[in-house]
Enzyme design. Structure first.
Site, mmCIF file in Angstrom:
data_model
loop_
_atom_site.group_PDB
_atom_site.id
_atom_site.type_symbol
_atom_site.label_atom_id
_atom_site.label_comp_id
_atom_site.label_asym_id
_atom_site.label_seq_id
_atom_site.Cartn_x
_atom_site.Cartn_y
_atom_site.Cartn_z
ATOM 1 N N GLU A 1 -6.741 5.140 7.459
ATOM 2 C CA GLU A 1 -6.676 6.472 7.641
ATOM 3 C C GLU A 1 -7.869 7.092 6.542
ATOM 4 O O GLU A 1 -8.024 8.312 6.886
ATOM 5 C CB GLU A 1 -5.308 6.636 6.402
ATOM 6 C CG GLU A 1 -4.178 6.528 7.463
ATOM 7 C CD GLU A 1 -2.737 5.747 6.757
ATOM 8 O OE1 GLU A 1 -2.771 5.662 5.401
ATOM 9 O OE2 GLU A 1 -2.061 5.266 7.089
ATOM 10 N N GLY B 1 2.379 2.501 10.684
ATOM 11 C CA GLY B 1 3.312 3.542 10.576
ATOM 12 C C GLY B 1 3.903 3.959 11.704
ATOM 13 O O GLY B 1 4.664 4.854 11.798
ATOM 14 N N ASN C 1 0.953 -1.262 -0.007
ATOM 15 C CA ASN C 1 -0.025 -0.040 -0.022
ATOM 16 C C ASN C 1 0.947 1.387 0.202
ATOM 17 O O ASN C 1 1.453 1.506 0.857
ATOM 18 C CB ASN C 1 -0.768 -0.005 1.205
ATOM 19 C CG ASN C 1 -1.587 1.235 1.521
ATOM 20 O OD1 ASN C 1 -1.841 2.096 0.404
ATOM 21 N ND2 ASN C 1 -2.244 1.548 2.624
ATOM 22 N N HIS D 1 -9.544 1.808 4.611
ATOM 23 C CA HIS D 1 -8.335 1.712 5.239
ATOM 24 C C HIS D 1 -8.643 2.523 6.524
ATOM 25 O O HIS D 1 -9.326 3.720 6.495
ATOM 26 C CB HIS D 1 -7.454 2.357 4.529
ATOM 27 C CG HIS D 1 -5.846 2.163 4.948
ATOM 28 N ND1 HIS D 1 -5.390 3.284 5.909
ATOM 29 C CD2 HIS D 1 -4.907 1.453 4.959
ATOM 30 C CE1 HIS D 1 -4.110 2.791 6.286
ATOM 31 N NE2 HIS D 1 -3.800 1.795 5.776
ATOM 32 N N GLU E 1 -5.806 -4.644 10.713
ATOM 33 C CA GLU E 1 -4.661 -3.310 10.749
ATOM 34 C C GLU E 1 -5.066 -2.763 12.084
ATOM 35 O O GLU E 1 -5.923 -1.929 12.131
ATOM 36 C CB GLU E 1 -4.718 -2.577 9.685
ATOM 37 C CG GLU E 1 -4.400 -3.350 8.432
ATOM 38 C CD GLU E 1 -3.626 -2.277 7.197
ATOM 39 O OE1 GLU E 1 -2.554 -2.424 6.896
ATOM 40 O OE2 GLU E 1 -4.409 -1.381 7.053
ATOM 41 N N SER F 1 3.239 -2.072 10.357
ATOM 42 C CA SER F 1 4.601 -1.975 10.373
ATOM 43 C C SER F 1 5.176 -3.313 9.988
ATOM 44 O O SER F 1 6.012 -3.903 10.932
ATOM 45 C CB SER F 1 5.146 -1.712 11.932
ATOM 46 O OG SER F 1 4.661 -0.152 12.004
ATOM 47 N N LYS G 1 -0.090 4.470 -0.150
ATOM 48 C CA LYS G 1 -0.657 5.497 0.367
ATOM 49 C C LYS G 1 -0.349 6.647 -0.777
ATOM 50 O O LYS G 1 -0.313 6.417 -1.901
ATOM 51 C CB LYS G 1 -0.134 5.554 1.815
ATOM 52 C CG LYS G 1 -0.262 4.654 2.470
ATOM 53 C CD LYS G 1 0.149 4.719 3.990
ATOM 54 C CE LYS G 1 -0.034 3.423 4.584
ATOM 55 N NZ LYS G 1 0.155 3.569 6.133
HETATM 56 P P1 PGA Z 1 2.682 0.517 7.517
HETATM 57 O O1 PGA Z 1 1.262 0.813 6.643
HETATM 58 O O2 PGA Z 1 3.284 -0.940 7.054
HETATM 59 O O3 PGA Z 1 3.559 1.446 6.934
HETATM 60 O O4 PGA Z 1 2.595 0.453 8.961
HETATM 61 C C1 PGA Z 1 0.501 -0.541 6.826
HETATM 62 C C2 PGA Z 1 -0.811 0.134 6.039
HETATM 63 O O5 PGA Z 1 -1.201 1.186 6.434
HETATM 64 O O6 PGA Z 1 -1.492 -0.521 5.121
#
Ligand code: PGA
Length: 248
Positions: A96, A172, A9, A94, A166, A212, A11
């Site tokens: 976010e 992140g 992903n 997601h 998640e 992460s 983003k």
């Molecule tokens: P990350 O993001 O691996 O940077 O923690 C995962 C995600 O948001 O899908």
């Protein structure tokens, strides 16, 4: 049937030139196997990636979609627009988007249905925040998110869906759920799916862990019985890091 599935992903990272550069490097080191690999890129990078990935078996994913086929929805992208480019997967809900763009369980459900109707696989994201984890609400909350996302989706379509667990506190942040925590939550999700549908359907649904994931921790997470793959953010931006996770 369930398959191992590693997804990147991106983003809101990478211009088209940067996306092409990634693809060219990644193609050189990627070897197709029974592991499905997809890159979820920003909309404007999808056409270039479709060209770059042609014939490689690497799948193309979008990060969001609108549930209407077309209409006066300034700034939105529809399912037919994604299909035309060859998008096979689309992230829905997601954290976010839930947090910053008012994505609700209801819109997640509508988007999932619109995608399934067009033959695009929704990757439905669920997960608790730190407060909910500290108060031990995560099982109930995630089961509810799953039930709401799947509402009105018949079993034969449900079997095609991918669910990504998640935990928001691990996205992140460099903090990962322990393999035992992640495995437990994926089991909670599968149990909920079995409750809604039946064992056979629940067994077919691919469940990923995200938050992460990096080369250093991928093996211990992906070794867990209930976890079929990973949704990788930060570590999917670099071909060498991402391929290490795929090759595991
Ligand atoms: P990350 O993001 O691996 O940077 O923690 C995962 C995600 O948001 O899908």
């Amino acid at each position: 049937m369930r398959y191992p599935f590693i997804a990147g992903n991106w983003k809101m990272y990478k211009t088209t030139a940067e996306a092409r550069a990634f693809a060219r490097e990644f193609k050189k080191i990627y070897q197709s196997s029974d592991v499905k690999v997809a890159i979820f890129a920003p909309f404007t990078q999808l056409t270039a990636l479709a060209e770059e990935f042609k014939g490689t078996g690497i799948c193309l994913g979008a990060q969001n979609v609108h549930y209407e086929r077309e209409g006066a929805f300034t700034g939105e992208i529809s399912v037919p627009m994604l299909r035309e480019i060859g998008v096979e997967y689309c992230i829905v809900g997601h954290s976010e988007r839930r947090q910053y763009f008012n994505e609700s369980d209801e819109t997640v459900n509508r988007k999932a249905k619109a995608l399934l109707e067009a033959g695009i696989t929704p990757v439905i994201c669920v997960g608790e925040n730190l407060y909910q984890r500290e108060h031990n609400y995560q099982d109930k909350l995630v089961a509810e998110q799953v039930a709401n996302a799947m509402e009105g989706i018949p079993a034969e379509d449900a079997a095609k869906v991918v669910i990504a667990y998640e935990p928001i506190w691990a996205i992140g942040t460099g903090r990962t759920a322990t393999p035992i925590q992640a495995n437990h939550m994926c089991k909670v999700i599968r149990d909920e799916l079995e409750e809604i549908y039946d064992e056979e359907t629940a067994d077919k649904i691919v469940i990923q862990y995200g938050g992460s994931v990096k080369p250093e921790n991928a093996s211990e997470i992906l070794n867990m019985e209930e976890i079929d793959g990973a949704l990788v953010g930060g570590a999917s931006l670099e071909p060498l890091k991402f391929i290490e996770i795929v090759n595991f």
